[in-house]
Enzyme design. Structure first.
Site, PDB file in Angstrom:
ATOM      1  N   MET A 290     -11.365  -6.119   5.654  1.00  0.00           N
ATOM      2  CA  MET A 290     -10.552  -5.163   6.420  1.00  0.00           C
ATOM      3  C   MET A 290     -10.247  -5.767   7.783  1.00  0.00           C
ATOM      4  O   MET A 290     -11.153  -6.196   8.506  1.00  0.00           O
ATOM      5  CB  MET A 290     -11.315  -3.845   6.625  1.00  0.00           C
ATOM      6  CG  MET A 290     -11.621  -3.053   5.369  1.00  0.00           C
ATOM      7  SD  MET A 290     -10.192  -2.521   4.417  1.00  0.00           S
ATOM      8  CE  MET A 290      -9.251  -1.583   5.613  1.00  0.00           C
TER       9      MET A 290
ATOM     10  N   HIS B 173      -8.427   1.212  -3.854  1.00  0.00           N
ATOM     11  CA  HIS B 173      -9.325   0.980  -2.713  1.00  0.00           C
ATOM     12  C   HIS B 173      -9.984   2.307  -2.361  1.00  0.00           C
ATOM     13  O   HIS B 173      -9.334   3.203  -1.815  1.00  0.00           O
ATOM     14  CB  HIS B 173      -8.488   0.436  -1.539  1.00  0.00           C
ATOM     15  CG  HIS B 173      -9.259   0.197  -0.286  1.00  0.00           C
ATOM     16  ND1 HIS B 173      -8.635  -0.025   0.937  1.00  0.00           N
ATOM     17  CD2 HIS B 173     -10.591   0.134  -0.036  1.00  0.00           C
ATOM     18  CE1 HIS B 173      -9.557  -0.208   1.862  1.00  0.00           C
ATOM     19  NE2 HIS B 173     -10.749  -0.112   1.309  1.00  0.00           N
TER      20      HIS B 173
ATOM     21  N   ASP C 202      -6.686  -6.463   4.247  1.00  0.00           N
ATOM     22  CA  ASP C 202      -6.119  -5.111   4.306  1.00  0.00           C
ATOM     23  C   ASP C 202      -6.110  -4.610   5.749  1.00  0.00           C
ATOM     24  O   ASP C 202      -7.172  -4.413   6.344  1.00  0.00           O
ATOM     25  CB  ASP C 202      -6.951  -4.186   3.412  1.00  0.00           C
ATOM     26  CG  ASP C 202      -6.308  -2.819   3.228  1.00  0.00           C
ATOM     27  OD1 ASP C 202      -5.189  -2.606   3.736  1.00  0.00           O
ATOM     28  OD2 ASP C 202      -6.936  -1.968   2.568  1.00  0.00           O
ATOM     29  N   GLY C 203      -4.890  -4.398   6.268  1.00  0.00           N
ATOM     30  CA  GLY C 203      -4.742  -3.810   7.598  1.00  0.00           C
ATOM     31  C   GLY C 203      -3.935  -4.684   8.542  1.00  0.00           C
ATOM     32  O   GLY C 203      -4.340  -5.798   8.853  1.00  0.00           O
ATOM     33  N   GLY C 204      -2.780  -4.173   8.942  1.00  0.00           N
ATOM     34  CA  GLY C 204      -1.981  -4.866   9.954  1.00  0.00           C
ATOM     35  C   GLY C 204      -1.378  -6.183   9.504  1.00  0.00           C
ATOM     36  O   GLY C 204      -1.045  -7.035  10.330  1.00  0.00           O
TER      37      GLY C 204
ATOM     38  N   SER D  82       0.849  -1.190   0.000  1.00  0.00           N
ATOM     39  CA  SER D  82       0.000   0.000   0.000  1.00  0.00           C
ATOM     40  C   SER D  82       0.881   1.234   0.000  1.00  0.00           C
ATOM     41  O   SER D  82       1.690   1.440   0.916  1.00  0.00           O
ATOM     42  CB  SER D  82      -0.885   0.016   1.243  1.00  0.00           C
ATOM     43  OG  SER D  82      -1.384   1.332   1.432  1.00  0.00           O
TER      44      SER D  82
ATOM     45  N   HIS E   1      -1.326  -1.322  -4.262  1.00  0.00           N
ATOM     46  CA  HIS E   1      -2.589  -0.966  -3.597  1.00  0.00           C
ATOM     47  C   HIS E   1      -2.609   0.539  -3.329  1.00  0.00           C
ATOM     48  O   HIS E   1      -1.692   1.091  -2.736  1.00  0.00           O
ATOM     49  CB  HIS E   1      -2.681  -1.752  -2.288  1.00  0.00           C
ATOM     50  CG  HIS E   1      -3.968  -1.585  -1.545  1.00  0.00           C
ATOM     51  ND1 HIS E   1      -5.114  -2.274  -1.876  1.00  0.00           N
ATOM     52  CD2 HIS E   1      -4.290  -0.818  -0.469  1.00  0.00           C
ATOM     53  CE1 HIS E   1      -6.081  -1.947  -1.037  1.00  0.00           C
ATOM     54  NE2 HIS E   1      -5.615  -1.056  -0.171  1.00  0.00           N
TER      55      HIS E   1
ATOM     56  N   GLY F 183       1.187  -2.208   4.141  1.00  0.00           N
ATOM     57  CA  GLY F 183       1.780  -0.882   4.022  1.00  0.00           C
ATOM     58  C   GLY F 183       3.052  -0.798   4.833  1.00  0.00           C
ATOM     59  O   GLY F 183       4.164  -0.969   4.313  1.00  0.00           O
ATOM     60  N   SER F 184       2.900  -0.580   6.129  1.00  0.00           N
ATOM     61  CA  SER F 184       4.087  -0.392   6.974  1.00  0.00           C
ATOM     62  C   SER F 184       5.026  -1.589   6.954  1.00  0.00           C
ATOM     63  O   SER F 184       6.250  -1.420   6.980  1.00  0.00           O
ATOM     64  CB  SER F 184       3.678  -0.033   8.407  1.00  0.00           C
ATOM     65  OG  SER F 184       2.391  -0.469   8.705  1.00  0.00           O
TER      66      SER F 184
ATOM     67  N   PHE G  22      -6.403   4.700   8.371  1.00  0.00           N
ATOM     68  CA  PHE G  22      -4.994   4.979   8.680  1.00  0.00           C
ATOM     69  C   PHE G  22      -4.172   3.717   8.442  1.00  0.00           C
ATOM     70  O   PHE G  22      -4.671   2.607   8.639  1.00  0.00           O
ATOM     71  CB  PHE G  22      -4.818   5.384  10.152  1.00  0.00           C
ATOM     72  CG  PHE G  22      -5.678   6.531  10.560  1.00  0.00           C
ATOM     73  CD1 PHE G  22      -5.326   7.843  10.235  1.00  0.00           C
ATOM     74  CD2 PHE G  22      -6.866   6.318  11.241  1.00  0.00           C
ATOM     75  CE1 PHE G  22      -6.143   8.909  10.587  1.00  0.00           C
ATOM     76  CE2 PHE G  22      -7.692   7.376  11.606  1.00  0.00           C
ATOM     77  CZ  PHE G  22      -7.320   8.678  11.281  1.00  0.00           C
ATOM     78  N   GLY G  23      -2.904   3.908   8.098  1.00  0.00           N
ATOM     79  CA  GLY G  23      -1.964   2.803   8.062  1.00  0.00           C
ATOM     80  C   GLY G  23      -1.411   2.563   9.464  1.00  0.00           C
ATOM     81  O   GLY G  23      -1.620   3.368  10.380  1.00  0.00           O
TER      82      GLY G  23
ATOM     83  N   MET H 101      -8.904   8.167   0.207  1.00  0.00           N
ATOM     84  CA  MET H 101      -9.709   8.514   1.395  1.00  0.00           C
ATOM     85  C   MET H 101     -10.263   9.929   1.248  1.00  0.00           C
ATOM     86  O   MET H 101      -9.577  10.821   0.749  1.00  0.00           O
ATOM     87  CB  MET H 101      -8.835   8.466   2.649  1.00  0.00           C
ATOM     88  CG  MET H 101      -8.175   7.129   2.890  1.00  0.00           C
ATOM     89  SD  MET H 101      -7.341   7.110   4.489  1.00  0.00           S
ATOM     90  CE  MET H 101      -6.494   5.525   4.388  1.00  0.00           C
TER      91      MET H 101
ATOM     92  N   MET I  66     -12.119   4.510  -0.204  1.00  0.00           N
ATOM     93  CA  MET I  66     -12.736   4.721   1.115  1.00  0.00           C
ATOM     94  C   MET I  66     -13.433   6.069   1.042  1.00  0.00           C
ATOM     95  O   MET I  66     -13.014   7.053   1.671  1.00  0.00           O
ATOM     96  CB  MET I  66     -11.661   4.662   2.210  1.00  0.00           C
ATOM     97  CG  MET I  66     -11.171   3.232   2.441  1.00  0.00           C
ATOM     98  SD  MET I  66      -9.601   3.151   3.319  1.00  0.00           S
ATOM     99  CE  MET I  66      -8.496   3.347   1.928  1.00  0.00           C
TER     100      MET I  66
ATOM    101  N   ASP J 160      -4.722   3.678  -1.809  1.00  0.00           N
ATOM    102  CA  ASP J 160      -5.774   4.002  -0.831  1.00  0.00           C
ATOM    103  C   ASP J 160      -6.297   5.416  -1.031  1.00  0.00           C
ATOM    104  O   ASP J 160      -5.597   6.398  -0.779  1.00  0.00           O
ATOM    105  CB  ASP J 160      -5.220   3.862   0.588  1.00  0.00           C
ATOM    106  CG  ASP J 160      -5.065   2.408   0.997  1.00  0.00           C
ATOM    107  OD1 ASP J 160      -6.033   1.649   0.850  1.00  0.00           O
ATOM    108  OD2 ASP J 160      -3.965   2.035   1.466  1.00  0.00           O
TER     109      ASP J 160
HETATM  110  C1  DX5 Z   1      -6.238   1.323   5.829  1.00  0.00           C
HETATM  111  C2  DX5 Z   1      -5.800   1.151   4.389  1.00  0.00           C
HETATM  112  C3  DX5 Z   1      -4.714   0.145   4.256  1.00  0.00           C
HETATM  113  C4  DX5 Z   1      -3.430   0.554   4.918  1.00  0.00           C
HETATM  114  C5  DX5 Z   1      -2.729  -0.667   5.408  1.00  0.00           C
HETATM  115  O1  DX5 Z   1      -7.339   2.154   5.901  1.00  0.00           O
HETATM  116  O2  DX5 Z   1      -6.877   0.725   3.587  1.00  0.00           O
HETATM  117  O3  DX5 Z   1      -4.484  -0.206   2.901  1.00  0.00           O
HETATM  118  O4  DX5 Z   1      -2.559   1.226   4.082  1.00  0.00           O
HETATM  119  O5  DX5 Z   1      -1.619  -0.248   6.119  1.00  0.00           O
HETATM  120  P1  DX5 Z   1      -0.875  -1.205   7.131  1.00  0.00           P
HETATM  121  O6  DX5 Z   1      -0.388  -2.383   6.365  1.00  0.00           O
HETATM  122  O7  DX5 Z   1       0.221  -0.355   7.663  1.00  0.00           O
HETATM  123  O8  DX5 Z   1      -1.895  -1.601   8.189  1.00  0.00           O
HETATM  124 ZN    ZN Z   2      -6.464  -0.207   1.578  1.00  0.00          ZN
END
Ligand code: DX5
Ligand code: ZN
Length: 240
Positions: free
Chosen positions: A151, A80, A186-188, A22, A47, A208-209, A157-158, A51, A82, A49
């Site tokens: 999700m 994606h 998606d997420g964590g 991401s 990916h 992402g991170s 947020f990442g 928002m 949002m 994002d």
């Molecule tokens: C969250 C996003 C994710 C996010 C994931 O709202 O949709 O795509 O970037 O980031 P990590 O992998 O750091 O949780």
């Molecule tokens: Zn995402």
């Protein structure tokens, strides 16, 4: 060979583990080079994002940015959304060159129409589910979508803590059966959580991170190490 949108070589369906970094965790002043760096280091999809500060608290960017980064994406551009409302904006993201467009089930009353609209625009259609939404809501959509995004954080947020949704993923996997529908998480997602979601039946892992940690455009090798490590533990534990 001329490749049209939606025609790229990686578009044949399979359930092998795919890693989708991401760019929310990339350098926002350098998206083009960041995308090229993670792709050179083994990313399968990119990916993106989007928002709106309304459906989720943060604002990132819109279709113009997607269009600007498109030439740098040689794999799959996975957008994606949002955002709410969503339908009026789909054309813009399709014109920007999205391969997949994913909209949230929770973003409006007409998810069925939204999925139809995405496919009519020539893109692959994805539906995303917040952690509080059960898998059962997609049952009537499974013949008209290409991806369900589960999700594992509340979107916005990442870098948030992973919420274990293994039972929901397994339910969804059973519901999908032989249909060519990806299960995206998606997420964590990191080396600790990837085995859980892969075992439950996921095939596209957004991270992402956990991908961008420790690296940069000037020093991209950690991106590759992070991608390989996540892919390895996920593949070793994959459901099939
Ligand atoms: C969250 C996003 C994710 C996010 C994931 O709202 O949709 O795509 O970037 O980031 P990590 O992998 O750091 O949780
Ligand atoms: Zn995402």
């Amino acid at each position: 060979m001329l490749l049209l949108q939606g025609d790229s070589i990686a578009m044949t369906f399979d359930r092998s583990i795919k890693i989708a970094p991401s760019i929310l965790a990339a350098d926002f002043a350098n998206f083009g080079a960041e995308i090229e760096a993670v792709e050179a280091q083994g990313a399968d999809w990119i990916h993106v994002d989007v928002m709106d500060g309304h459906f989720v608290p943060a604002i990132t960017f819109g279709a113009q940015t997607c269009k600007a980064i498109r030439p740098h994406v040689k794999t799959i551009m996975d957008v994606h959304l949002m955002i709410s409302p969503v339908d009026a904006y789909l054309q813009g993201f399709a014109d920007a060159g999205a391969d997949f467009i994913t909209a949230h089930y929770e973003a409006g009353p007409h998810i069925h129409r939204t999925m139809q609209n995405i496919r009519d625009l020539g893109c692959k259609a994805g539906v995303a589910l917040n952690p509080g939404t059960p898998a059962s809501v997609v049952e009537e959509l499974l013949d008209m979508v290409d991806l369900v995004c589960v999700m594992t954080v509340n979107p916005g947020f990442g870098g948030q803590k992973f919420i274990d949704m293994s039972l929901k993923i397994a339910d969804l996997r059973a519901m999908i059966g032989e249909r060519p529908v990806h299960i995206q998480i998606d997420g964590g997602v990191d080396v600790t959580t990837a085995p859980l979601v892969a075992a439950a039946g996921a095939d596209v892992l957004v991270a992402g991170s956990a991908v961008f940690r420790g690296g940069s455009v000037a020093n991209p090798a950690p991106y590759g190490e992070n991608i390989r490590n996540i892919r390895k533990v996920a593949t070793e534990n994959a459901a099939e």
